[in-house]
Enzyme design. Structure first.
Site, short mmCIF file in Angstrom:
data_model
loop_
_atom_site.label_atom_id
_atom_site.label_comp_id
_atom_site.label_asym_id
_atom_site.label_seq_id
_atom_site.Cartn_x
_atom_site.Cartn_y
_atom_site.Cartn_z
N SER A 159 3.34 -2.51 -12.10
CA SER A 159 2.09 -2.25 -12.81
C SER A 159 1.29 -3.52 -13.10
O SER A 159 0.72 -3.67 -14.19
CB SER A 159 2.36 -1.46 -14.10
OG SER A 159 2.96 -0.21 -13.78
N GLY B 55 1.36 -2.83 -6.29
CA GLY B 55 1.28 -1.52 -5.64
C GLY B 55 -0.09 -0.90 -5.87
O GLY B 55 -1.06 -1.22 -5.19
N GLY B 56 -0.19 -0.03 -6.87
CA GLY B 56 -1.41 0.75 -7.12
C GLY B 56 -2.69 -0.08 -7.13
O GLY B 56 -3.70 0.31 -6.52
N GLY C 56 4.64 1.68 -10.90
CA GLY C 56 3.79 2.88 -10.86
C GLY C 56 3.75 3.65 -12.17
O GLY C 56 3.27 4.78 -12.22
N HIS D 189 12.68 -2.40 -1.11
CA HIS D 189 11.88 -1.90 -2.22
C HIS D 189 12.66 -0.81 -2.96
O HIS D 189 13.42 -0.06 -2.34
CB HIS D 189 10.55 -1.35 -1.68
CG HIS D 189 9.57 -1.04 -2.77
ND1 HIS D 189 9.62 0.11 -3.49
CD2 HIS D 189 8.52 -1.76 -3.25
CE1 HIS D 189 8.64 0.11 -4.38
NE2 HIS D 189 7.96 -1.03 -4.26
N GLU E 62 11.26 -6.58 -9.46
CA GLU E 62 10.50 -5.39 -9.80
C GLU E 62 11.36 -4.45 -10.65
O GLU E 62 12.15 -3.67 -10.09
CB GLU E 62 10.07 -4.66 -8.53
CG GLU E 62 9.22 -5.49 -7.60
CD GLU E 62 8.29 -4.62 -6.77
OE1 GLU E 62 7.09 -4.75 -6.90
OE2 GLU E 62 8.81 -3.77 -6.01
N GLU F 247 11.84 1.99 -4.02
CA GLU F 247 11.63 3.34 -3.49
C GLU F 247 12.49 3.58 -2.27
O GLU F 247 12.97 4.69 -2.02
CB GLU F 247 10.13 3.55 -3.19
CG GLU F 247 9.33 3.68 -4.49
CD GLU F 247 7.89 3.24 -4.40
OE1 GLU F 247 7.36 3.07 -3.29
OE2 GLU F 247 7.29 3.03 -5.47
N TRP G 275 0.82 -1.23 0.00
CA TRP G 275 0.00 0.00 0.00
C TRP G 275 0.84 1.27 0.00
O TRP G 275 0.31 2.36 -0.12
CB TRP G 275 -0.91 0.02 1.23
CG TRP G 275 -1.98 -1.02 1.25
CD1 TRP G 275 -2.15 -2.06 0.38
CD2 TRP G 275 -3.06 -1.12 2.19
NE1 TRP G 275 -3.25 -2.80 0.72
CE2 TRP G 275 -3.82 -2.25 1.83
CE3 TRP G 275 -3.43 -0.38 3.30
CZ2 TRP G 275 -4.95 -2.64 2.55
CZ3 TRP G 275 -4.55 -0.77 4.02
CH2 TRP G 275 -5.31 -1.89 3.64
N LYS G 276 2.13 1.14 0.22
CA LYS G 276 3.03 2.30 0.31
C LYS G 276 2.46 3.31 1.32
O LYS G 276 1.87 2.90 2.30
CB LYS G 276 3.23 2.92 -1.07
CG LYS G 276 3.57 1.88 -2.13
CD LYS G 276 4.03 2.48 -3.41
CE LYS G 276 4.17 1.40 -4.45
NZ LYS G 276 4.84 1.82 -5.65
#
Ligand code: PEP
Length: 257
Positions: free
Chosen positions: A213, A234-235, A173, A95, A167, A97, A10-11
């Site tokens: 994605s 993710g999204g 994203g 991750h 990833e 990020e 969910w970040k």
């Protein structure tokens, strides 16, 4: 056979009431699924509340990071015991990020990984190349480096408990997914690297998720590839319909094997 695993990252999204609503939706939509492991990774803030909601459900709780020290003067950090106390069984480590914005390196990934394993948490270790690295044809160098150095010093038993998430950073994203062939090529490479370190028997048991994605309309093709054992989402994990659809399609594909 490797059981597929679908995990939602969910970040930094969803305050607690929103998180509760989302999880109620997942519980309703996914109560009958047993063919795949389902994990959701909310923010630290929501872990405890969501952990209570998931008790005795088929959905497991994961965190988005972990710090390797057990306690003490580490302002802002969260220990393995704290995650377990909140009900976590899984933890995402390294991750992209975190590597890009918070200075994570293979060394810190390795420390977090060993700490998670020692605490009995199942780690999901993220690896993957940036776009410039892919364009410079360095994908295998970068991913090989993430795998060998990130997992350095693990025993075979620890490796078996570790999940890898491939990833490609350029697919996270962005709406730009790796084709199933591009993803499979790297997954196969990762499994070969794992076999060099831990032996083929261990490598064959290790689960490698794809992330970048992932959506209901591309999961079937991705998860049908021989070395793709699930997805880190993710999204699309922020909505009941899209995440549930991804899980259900994965369950159908797994049941057909
Ligand atoms: C991720 O955050 O791990 C991810 C894969 O994000 P997205 O599905 O939004 O690309």
């Amino acid at each position: 056979m490797r059981k597929p695993i679908i995990a939602g990252n969910w970040k930094m999204n969803k305050v607690i009431p929103e998180a509760i609503e989302l999880v109620n939706g997942f519980k309703r939509a996914l109560a009958d699924i047993s063919e795949v492991d389902i994990v959701i990774c909310p923010t630290y803030m929501a872990l405890s509340e969501i952990g209570d909601m998931l008790t005795e459900s088929n959905i497991a709780l994961g965190a988005q990071n972990i710090f390797w020290e057990p306690k003490g003067a580490y302002t802002g950090e969260i220990s393995a015991d704290m995650l377990k106390d909140a009900g976590c069984e899984y933890v995402i480590i390294g991750h992209s990020e975190r590597r890009a914005y918070f200075g994570e390196t293979n060394e810190t990934v390795n420390k977090r990984l060993k700490c998670a394993l020692a605490a009995g948490l199942t780690p999901i270790v993220c690896v993957g190349e940036r776009l410039d690295e892919r364009e410079a044809e360095k994908t295998f160098d970068v991913v090989g480096d993430h795998v060998t150095n990130g997992l350095a010093g693990l025993s075979n038993d620890e490796a078996k408990k570790t999940i890898i998430a491939y990833e490609p950073v350029w697919a996270i994203g962005t709406g730009r997914t790796a084709t199933p062939q591009q993803a499979e090529e790297v997954h196969k490479f990762i499994r070969e690297e794992l076999a060099k370190i831990f032996g083929k028997d261990t490598a064959d048991l290790m689960r490698i998720q794809y992330g970048g994605s992932v959506k209901p309309d591309n999961i079937k093709e991705l998860i049908s590839e021989p070395d793709i054992d699930g997805a880190l989402v993710g999204g699309a994990s922020l909505k009941v319909d899209s995440f549930s659809e991804i899980v259900k399609i994965s369950a159908q594909c797994s049941a057909k094997q």
